[in-house]
Design a protein around this motif. Structure first.
Motif, mmCIF file in Angstrom:
data_model
loop_
_atom_site.group_PDB
_atom_site.id
_atom_site.type_symbol
_atom_site.label_atom_id
_atom_site.label_comp_id
_atom_site.label_asym_id
_atom_site.label_seq_id
_atom_site.Cartn_x
_atom_site.Cartn_y
_atom_site.Cartn_z
ATOM 1 N N LEU A 98 0.823 -1.211 0.000
ATOM 2 C CA LEU A 98 0.000 0.000 0.000
ATOM 3 C C LEU A 98 0.855 1.258 0.000
ATOM 4 O O LEU A 98 0.639 2.173 -0.811
ATOM 5 C CB LEU A 98 -0.940 -0.012 1.211
ATOM 6 C CG LEU A 98 -1.878 1.208 1.332
ATOM 7 C CD1 LEU A 98 -2.778 1.305 0.105
ATOM 8 C CD2 LEU A 98 -2.705 1.112 2.608
ATOM 9 N N ILE A 99 1.826 1.323 0.886
ATOM 10 C CA ILE A 99 2.675 2.514 0.955
ATOM 11 C C ILE A 99 3.523 2.659 -0.306
ATOM 12 O O ILE A 99 3.789 3.782 -0.763
ATOM 13 C CB ILE A 99 3.561 2.469 2.222
ATOM 14 C CG1 ILE A 99 4.318 3.792 2.382
ATOM 15 C CG2 ILE A 99 4.530 1.306 2.171
ATOM 16 C CD1 ILE A 99 5.106 3.875 3.663
ATOM 17 N N ILE A 100 3.906 1.535 -0.919
ATOM 18 C CA ILE A 100 4.678 1.596 -2.155
ATOM 19 C C ILE A 100 3.827 2.157 -3.294
ATOM 20 O O ILE A 100 4.270 3.050 -4.043
ATOM 21 C CB ILE A 100 5.203 0.192 -2.519
ATOM 22 C CG1 ILE A 100 6.277 -0.263 -1.522
ATOM 23 C CG2 ILE A 100 5.751 0.169 -3.939
ATOM 24 C CD1 ILE A 100 7.565 0.511 -1.580
ATOM 25 N N LEU A 101 2.607 1.689 -3.433
ATOM 26 C CA LEU A 101 1.745 2.144 -4.522
ATOM 27 C C LEU A 101 1.352 3.610 -4.354
ATOM 28 O O LEU A 101 1.387 4.384 -5.314
ATOM 29 C CB LEU A 101 0.496 1.261 -4.600
ATOM 30 C CG LEU A 101 0.720 -0.201 -4.993
ATOM 31 C CD1 LEU A 101 -0.593 -0.959 -5.009
ATOM 32 C CD2 LEU A 101 1.415 -0.308 -6.343
ATOM 33 N N VAL A 102 0.973 3.989 -3.152
ATOM 34 C CA VAL A 102 0.567 5.384 -2.917
ATOM 35 C C VAL A 102 1.752 6.325 -3.128
ATOM 36 O O VAL A 102 1.630 7.377 -3.775
ATOM 37 C CB VAL A 102 -0.013 5.531 -1.502
ATOM 38 C CG1 VAL A 102 -0.301 7.003 -1.190
ATOM 39 C CG2 VAL A 102 -1.303 4.719 -1.373
ATOM 40 N N SER A 103 2.914 5.957 -2.593
ATOM 41 C CA SER A 103 4.099 6.795 -2.768
ATOM 42 C C SER A 103 4.500 6.873 -4.243
ATOM 43 O O SER A 103 4.869 7.949 -4.736
ATOM 44 C CB SER A 103 5.264 6.244 -1.943
ATOM 45 O OG SER A 103 4.941 6.215 -0.569
ATOM 46 N N LEU B 292 2.547 6.642 -6.836
ATOM 47 C CA LEU B 292 1.583 7.491 -7.531
ATOM 48 C C LEU B 292 1.910 8.967 -7.341
ATOM 49 O O LEU B 292 1.953 9.743 -8.301
ATOM 50 C CB LEU B 292 0.174 7.184 -7.028
ATOM 51 C CG LEU B 292 -0.950 8.056 -7.609
ATOM 52 C CD1 LEU B 292 -1.055 7.850 -9.121
ATOM 53 C CD2 LEU B 292 -2.269 7.740 -6.929
ATOM 54 N N PHE B 293 2.175 9.371 -6.113
ATOM 55 C CA PHE B 293 2.454 10.782 -5.847
ATOM 56 C C PHE B 293 3.804 11.210 -6.423
ATOM 57 O O PHE B 293 3.952 12.347 -6.882
ATOM 58 C CB PHE B 293 2.401 11.056 -4.344
ATOM 59 C CG PHE B 293 1.001 11.167 -3.816
ATOM 60 C CD1 PHE B 293 0.210 12.256 -4.134
ATOM 61 C CD2 PHE B 293 0.468 10.182 -3.004
ATOM 62 C CE1 PHE B 293 -1.086 12.362 -3.671
ATOM 63 C CE2 PHE B 293 -0.824 10.275 -2.530
ATOM 64 C CZ PHE B 293 -1.605 11.367 -2.854
ATOM 65 N N VAL B 294 4.796 10.314 -6.396
ATOM 66 C CA VAL B 294 6.074 10.641 -7.027
ATOM 67 C C VAL B 294 5.890 10.840 -8.525
ATOM 68 O O VAL B 294 6.453 11.766 -9.128
ATOM 69 C CB VAL B 294 7.113 9.537 -6.734
ATOM 70 C CG1 VAL B 294 8.348 9.700 -7.622
ATOM 71 C CG2 VAL B 294 7.535 9.586 -5.276
ATOM 72 N N GLY B 295 5.093 9.994 -9.156
ATOM 73 C CA GLY B 295 4.819 10.163 -10.579
ATOM 74 C C GLY B 295 4.067 11.442 -10.883
ATOM 75 O O GLY B 295 4.355 12.122 -11.885
ATOM 76 N N LEU B 296 3.114 11.797 -10.025
ATOM 77 C CA LEU B 296 2.375 13.048 -10.219
ATOM 78 C C LEU B 296 3.305 14.260 -10.137
ATOM 79 O O LEU B 296 3.259 15.158 -10.985
ATOM 80 C CB LEU B 296 1.264 13.164 -9.173
ATOM 81 C CG LEU B 296 0.103 12.174 -9.297
ATOM 82 C CD1 LEU B 296 -0.829 12.295 -8.092
ATOM 83 C CD2 LEU B 296 -0.674 12.399 -10.588
ATOM 84 N N VAL B 297 4.141 14.285 -9.116
ATOM 85 C CA VAL B 297 5.072 15.408 -8.958
ATOM 86 C C VAL B 297 6.087 15.436 -10.085
ATOM 87 O O VAL B 297 6.405 16.503 -10.636
ATOM 88 C CB VAL B 297 5.768 15.324 -7.590
ATOM 89 C CG1 VAL B 297 6.849 16.392 -7.472
ATOM 90 C CG2 VAL B 297 4.760 15.476 -6.467
ATOM 91 N N LEU B 298 6.602 14.266 -10.461
ATOM 92 C CA LEU B 298 7.591 14.207 -11.534
ATOM 93 C C LEU B 298 6.990 14.664 -12.858
ATOM 94 O O LEU B 298 7.647 15.384 -13.630
ATOM 95 C CB LEU B 298 8.127 12.779 -11.648
ATOM 96 C CG LEU B 298 9.306 12.556 -12.603
ATOM 97 C CD1 LEU B 298 10.507 13.378 -12.155
ATOM 98 C CD2 LEU B 298 9.665 11.079 -12.642
ATOM 99 N N GLY B 299 5.753 14.260 -13.135
ATOM 100 C CA GLY B 299 5.100 14.701 -14.366
ATOM 101 C C GLY B 299 4.849 16.197 -14.386
ATOM 102 O O GLY B 299 5.052 16.861 -15.406
ATOM 103 N N LEU B 300 4.425 16.749 -13.264
ATOM 104 C CA LEU B 300 4.156 18.181 -13.195
ATOM 105 C C LEU B 300 5.435 18.999 -13.335
ATOM 106 O O LEU B 300 5.511 19.949 -14.123
ATOM 107 C CB LEU B 300 3.457 18.500 -11.874
ATOM 108 C CG LEU B 300 2.919 19.922 -11.695
ATOM 109 C CD1 LEU B 300 1.885 20.241 -12.769
ATOM 110 C CD2 LEU B 300 2.315 20.081 -10.311
ATOM 111 N N MET C 263 3.400 2.326 -11.029
ATOM 112 C CA MET C 263 2.458 3.297 -10.496
ATOM 113 C C MET C 263 2.942 4.728 -10.728
ATOM 114 O O MET C 263 2.134 5.640 -10.976
ATOM 115 C CB MET C 263 2.247 3.056 -9.004
ATOM 116 C CG MET C 263 1.177 3.926 -8.370
ATOM 117 S SD MET C 263 -0.457 3.756 -9.149
ATOM 118 C CE MET C 263 -0.878 2.081 -8.669
ATOM 119 N N GLY C 264 4.268 4.955 -10.672
ATOM 120 C CA GLY C 264 4.796 6.274 -10.957
ATOM 121 C C GLY C 264 4.567 6.684 -12.409
ATOM 122 O O GLY C 264 4.239 7.849 -12.687
ATOM 123 N N ILE C 265 4.740 5.752 -13.343
ATOM 124 C CA ILE C 265 4.466 6.049 -14.754
ATOM 125 C C ILE C 265 2.989 6.367 -14.947
ATOM 126 O O ILE C 265 2.627 7.291 -15.695
ATOM 127 C CB ILE C 265 4.904 4.868 -15.630
ATOM 128 C CG1 ILE C 265 6.434 4.737 -15.599
ATOM 129 C CG2 ILE C 265 4.427 5.047 -17.063
ATOM 130 C CD1 ILE C 265 6.963 3.504 -16.310
#
Length: 257
Positions: A53-58, A60-68, A161-163
Protein backbone atom coordinates in the motif's frame (compact mmCIF):
# COMPACT_ATOMS: atom_id res chain seq x y z
CA UNK A 1 39.87 10.93 23.24
CA UNK A 2 42.49 8.50 21.96
CA UNK A 3 40.94 5.69 23.99
CA UNK A 4 37.48 6.50 22.61
CA UNK A 5 38.75 6.53 19.04
CA UNK A 6 40.55 3.24 19.60
CA UNK A 7 37.47 1.67 21.21
CA UNK A 8 35.25 2.82 18.33
CA UNK A 9 37.72 1.46 15.78
CA UNK A 10 38.02 -1.91 17.51
CA UNK A 11 34.25 -2.15 17.92
CA UNK A 12 33.70 -1.30 14.26
CA UNK A 13 36.18 -3.91 13.11
CA UNK A 14 34.63 -6.49 15.43
CA UNK A 15 31.11 -5.76 14.15
CA UNK A 16 32.31 -5.95 10.55
CA UNK A 17 33.87 -9.34 11.18
CA UNK A 18 30.79 -10.57 13.01
CA UNK A 19 28.54 -9.32 10.18
CA UNK A 20 30.69 -11.15 7.61
CA UNK A 21 30.55 -14.36 9.63
CA UNK A 22 26.80 -13.89 10.14
CA UNK A 23 26.26 -13.50 6.39
CA UNK A 24 28.23 -16.70 5.74
CA UNK A 25 26.14 -18.62 8.27
CA UNK A 26 22.99 -17.09 6.79
CA UNK A 27 23.82 -18.30 3.30
CA UNK A 28 25.03 -21.66 4.63
CA UNK A 29 21.75 -22.33 6.45
CA UNK A 30 19.46 -20.95 3.75
CA UNK A 31 18.79 -24.41 2.36
CA UNK A 32 16.60 -25.32 5.32
CA UNK A 33 14.47 -22.22 4.91
CA UNK A 34 14.08 -22.76 1.17
CA UNK A 35 12.99 -26.37 1.66
CA UNK A 36 10.33 -25.16 4.11
CA UNK A 37 8.63 -22.81 1.67
CA UNK A 38 5.83 -21.86 4.03
CA UNK A 39 8.33 -19.97 6.20
CA UNK A 40 9.66 -17.95 3.27
CA UNK A 41 6.19 -17.35 1.82
CA UNK A 42 5.00 -16.02 5.17
CA UNK A 43 7.91 -13.57 5.25
CA UNK A 44 7.24 -12.52 1.66
CA UNK A 45 3.71 -11.68 2.74
CA UNK A 46 4.99 -9.81 5.79
CA UNK A 47 7.70 -7.85 3.97
CA UNK A 48 6.12 -7.50 0.53
CA UNK A 49 2.35 -7.63 0.61
CA UNK A 50 2.01 -5.57 3.78
CA UNK A 51 4.33 -2.93 2.26
CA UNK A 52 2.39 -2.79 -0.99
CA UNK A 53 0.00 0.00 0.00
CA UNK A 54 2.67 2.51 0.95
CA UNK A 55 4.68 1.60 -2.16
CA UNK A 56 1.75 2.14 -4.52
CA UNK A 57 0.57 5.38 -2.92
CA UNK A 58 4.10 6.79 -2.77
CA UNK A 59 4.77 5.78 -6.38
CA UNK A 60 1.58 7.49 -7.53
CA UNK A 61 2.45 10.78 -5.85
CA UNK A 62 6.07 10.64 -7.03
CA UNK A 63 4.82 10.16 -10.58
CA UNK A 64 2.37 13.05 -10.22
CA UNK A 65 5.07 15.41 -8.96
CA UNK A 66 7.59 14.21 -11.53
CA UNK A 67 5.10 14.70 -14.37
CA UNK A 68 4.16 18.18 -13.20
CA UNK A 69 7.73 19.35 -12.65
CA UNK A 70 8.93 17.67 -15.83
CA UNK A 71 6.26 19.31 -17.96
CA UNK A 72 7.15 22.77 -16.62
CA UNK A 73 10.80 22.19 -17.52
CA UNK A 74 10.24 20.57 -20.93
CA UNK A 75 7.74 23.22 -21.99
CA UNK A 76 10.47 25.88 -21.87
CA UNK A 77 12.37 24.04 -24.61
CA UNK A 78 9.35 23.01 -26.68
CA UNK A 79 9.69 19.33 -25.77
CA UNK A 80 6.58 18.74 -23.71
CA UNK A 81 5.72 15.67 -25.82
CA UNK A 82 8.77 13.94 -24.30
CA UNK A 83 7.17 13.90 -20.86
CA UNK A 84 6.69 10.15 -21.00
CA UNK A 85 10.40 9.62 -21.68
CA UNK A 86 11.38 11.79 -18.72
CA UNK A 87 9.01 10.04 -16.33
CA UNK A 88 9.84 6.50 -17.47
CA UNK A 89 13.63 6.91 -17.49
CA UNK A 90 13.69 8.69 -14.14
CA UNK A 91 11.62 5.96 -12.50
CA UNK A 92 13.12 2.85 -14.07
CA UNK A 93 16.73 3.98 -13.68
CA UNK A 94 16.82 5.81 -10.35
CA UNK A 95 13.69 6.85 -8.48
CA UNK A 96 11.89 3.52 -8.63
CA UNK A 97 14.57 1.30 -7.07
CA UNK A 98 15.97 3.96 -4.69
CA UNK A 99 12.73 5.37 -3.24
CA UNK A 100 11.13 1.91 -3.05
CA UNK A 101 14.19 0.61 -1.19
CA UNK A 102 14.09 3.53 1.26
CA UNK A 103 10.41 2.90 1.95
CA UNK A 104 11.07 -0.83 2.23
CA UNK A 105 13.83 -0.23 4.78
CA UNK A 106 11.63 2.12 6.80
CA UNK A 107 8.64 -0.19 6.91
CA UNK A 108 9.76 -3.82 6.50
CA UNK A 109 13.40 -3.52 7.62
CA UNK A 110 12.56 -1.85 10.90
CA UNK A 111 9.77 -4.37 11.54
CA UNK A 112 12.10 -7.33 10.95
CA UNK A 113 14.72 -5.85 13.29
CA UNK A 114 12.13 -5.22 15.98
CA UNK A 115 10.71 -8.73 15.66
CA UNK A 116 14.09 -10.49 15.91
CA UNK A 117 15.25 -8.12 18.64
CA UNK A 118 12.15 -8.87 20.69
CA UNK A 119 12.73 -12.59 20.24
CA UNK A 120 16.27 -12.12 21.51
CA UNK A 121 15.08 -10.01 24.45
CA UNK A 122 12.57 -12.67 25.52
CA UNK A 123 15.26 -15.37 25.03
CA UNK A 124 13.32 -17.20 22.34
CA UNK A 125 16.48 -17.54 20.24
CA UNK A 126 18.31 -19.17 23.16
CA UNK A 127 15.38 -21.51 23.69
CA UNK A 128 15.55 -22.59 20.04
CA UNK A 129 19.27 -23.21 20.38
CA UNK A 130 18.72 -25.34 23.48
CA UNK A 131 16.11 -27.40 21.61
CA UNK A 132 18.65 -28.06 18.79
CA UNK A 133 16.80 -25.69 16.43
CA UNK A 134 19.17 -23.42 14.51
CA UNK A 135 17.81 -19.86 15.03
CA UNK A 136 19.63 -18.58 11.96
CA UNK A 137 17.96 -21.18 9.74
CA UNK A 138 14.57 -20.92 11.46
CA UNK A 139 14.31 -17.16 12.09
CA UNK A 140 16.93 -15.17 10.16
CA UNK A 141 17.15 -16.94 6.79
CA UNK A 142 13.42 -16.88 5.90
CA UNK A 143 13.22 -13.16 6.73
CA UNK A 144 16.32 -12.47 4.67
CA UNK A 145 15.05 -14.27 1.58
CA UNK A 146 11.57 -12.84 2.03
CA UNK A 147 13.03 -9.35 1.77
CA UNK A 148 15.31 -10.22 -1.15
CA UNK A 149 12.39 -11.64 -3.18
CA UNK A 150 9.96 -8.86 -2.25
CA UNK A 151 12.17 -5.87 -3.01
CA UNK A 152 12.40 -6.20 -6.86
CA UNK A 153 8.65 -6.76 -7.10
CA UNK A 154 7.91 -3.71 -4.97
CA UNK A 155 10.31 -1.58 -7.02
CA UNK A 156 8.62 -2.69 -10.25
CA UNK A 157 5.20 -1.82 -8.86
CA UNK A 158 6.50 1.54 -7.66
CA UNK A 159 7.82 2.37 -11.14
CA UNK A 160 4.61 1.22 -12.81
CA UNK A 161 2.46 3.30 -10.50
CA UNK A 162 4.80 6.27 -10.96
CA UNK A 163 4.47 6.05 -14.75
CA UNK A 164 0.69 5.93 -14.35
CA UNK A 165 0.87 9.02 -12.14
CA UNK A 166 2.96 10.83 -14.76
CA UNK A 167 0.42 9.91 -17.44
CA UNK A 168 -2.46 10.98 -15.19
CA UNK A 169 -1.09 14.46 -14.60
CA UNK A 170 0.29 14.86 -18.13
CA UNK A 171 -2.43 13.60 -20.44
CA UNK A 172 -5.88 14.13 -18.84
CA UNK A 173 -5.02 17.22 -16.76
CA UNK A 174 -2.30 19.12 -18.67
CA UNK A 175 -3.23 17.99 -22.18
CA UNK A 176 -0.14 16.21 -23.51
CA UNK A 177 -0.93 14.03 -26.52
CA UNK A 178 -1.64 10.48 -25.37
CA UNK A 179 -0.07 8.79 -28.40
CA UNK A 180 3.11 10.85 -28.17
CA UNK A 181 3.39 10.14 -24.44
CA UNK A 182 3.37 6.36 -24.86
CA UNK A 183 5.12 6.06 -28.25
CA UNK A 184 8.12 8.19 -27.27
CA UNK A 185 8.37 6.30 -23.99
CA UNK A 186 8.43 2.94 -25.75
CA UNK A 187 11.03 4.18 -28.25
CA UNK A 188 13.36 5.68 -25.63
CA UNK A 189 13.26 3.12 -22.81
CA UNK A 190 15.65 0.26 -23.48
CA UNK A 191 14.98 -3.10 -21.87
CA UNK A 192 18.64 -3.90 -21.19
CA UNK A 193 20.13 -0.57 -20.16
CA UNK A 194 17.12 0.87 -18.38
CA UNK A 195 14.71 -1.78 -17.13
CA UNK A 196 17.21 -4.53 -16.33
CA UNK A 197 19.63 -2.13 -14.66
CA UNK A 198 16.78 -0.97 -12.44
CA UNK A 199 15.98 -4.60 -11.59
CA UNK A 200 19.63 -5.26 -10.72
CA UNK A 201 19.67 -2.23 -8.45
CA UNK A 202 16.52 -3.34 -6.66
CA UNK A 203 17.95 -6.84 -6.10
CA UNK A 204 21.17 -5.41 -4.64
CA UNK A 205 19.19 -3.01 -2.44
CA UNK A 206 17.00 -5.87 -1.25
CA UNK A 207 20.03 -7.94 -0.27
CA UNK A 208 21.63 -5.01 1.58
CA UNK A 209 18.49 -3.93 3.45
CA UNK A 210 17.47 -7.47 4.40
CA UNK A 211 20.96 -8.34 5.63
CA UNK A 212 21.23 -5.15 7.70
CA UNK A 213 17.77 -5.63 9.21
CA UNK A 214 18.34 -9.27 10.16
CA UNK A 215 21.84 -8.63 11.48
CA UNK A 216 20.88 -5.65 13.63
CA UNK A 217 18.02 -7.57 15.18
CA UNK A 218 20.18 -10.61 15.83
CA UNK A 219 23.04 -8.53 17.27
CA UNK A 220 21.04 -6.07 19.38
CA UNK A 221 21.42 -5.68 23.14
CA UNK A 222 18.52 -7.65 24.73
CA UNK A 223 16.89 -4.63 26.36
CA UNK A 224 14.17 -2.19 25.34
CA UNK A 225 16.79 0.48 24.71
CA UNK A 226 18.91 -1.97 22.75
CA UNK A 227 16.02 -2.91 20.46
CA UNK A 228 15.16 0.74 19.80
CA UNK A 229 18.82 1.46 19.01
CA UNK A 230 18.94 -1.50 16.62
CA UNK A 231 15.84 -0.24 14.79
CA UNK A 232 17.40 3.21 14.45
CA UNK A 233 20.65 1.73 13.13
CA UNK A 234 18.71 -0.38 10.62
CA UNK A 235 16.93 2.60 9.10
CA UNK A 236 19.99 4.89 9.07
CA UNK A 237 22.48 2.28 7.86
CA UNK A 238 20.08 1.00 5.20
CA UNK A 239 19.48 4.51 3.85
CA UNK A 240 23.22 5.22 3.64
CA UNK A 241 23.91 1.83 2.08
CA UNK A 242 21.19 2.34 -0.55
CA UNK A 243 22.50 5.74 -1.60
CA UNK A 244 26.13 4.58 -1.65
CA UNK A 245 25.32 1.42 -3.62
CA UNK A 246 23.20 3.45 -6.03
CA UNK A 247 26.19 5.65 -6.84
CA UNK A 248 28.51 2.66 -7.29
CA UNK A 249 26.05 0.72 -9.47
CA UNK A 250 25.19 3.77 -11.57
CA UNK A 251 28.86 4.51 -12.20
CA UNK A 252 29.34 0.98 -13.57
CA UNK A 253 26.05 0.61 -15.44
CA UNK A 254 25.93 3.87 -17.36
CA UNK A 255 29.63 4.43 -17.93
CA UNK A 256 30.36 5.17 -21.57
CA UNK A 257 26.72 5.47 -22.65
Amino acid sequence: MIRQIGAMTINGIWRLGFATRFMWLLLKNSGQSLTRLHLTIREIYFSGVLSLLIILVSGLFVGLVLGLQGYETLQRYGSSEALGVLVALSLTRELGPVVAALLFASRAGSAVTAEIGLMKTTEQLKAMDMMAVNPIARVAAPRFWGGVISMPLLAAMFSAMGIFGGWLIGVPFIGVDDGAFWSQMQAAVDWRFDVMNGVIKSVVFGIAVSLIAVFEGYDCVPTAEGVSGAITRTVVTSALAILALDFVLTSFMFRGQ
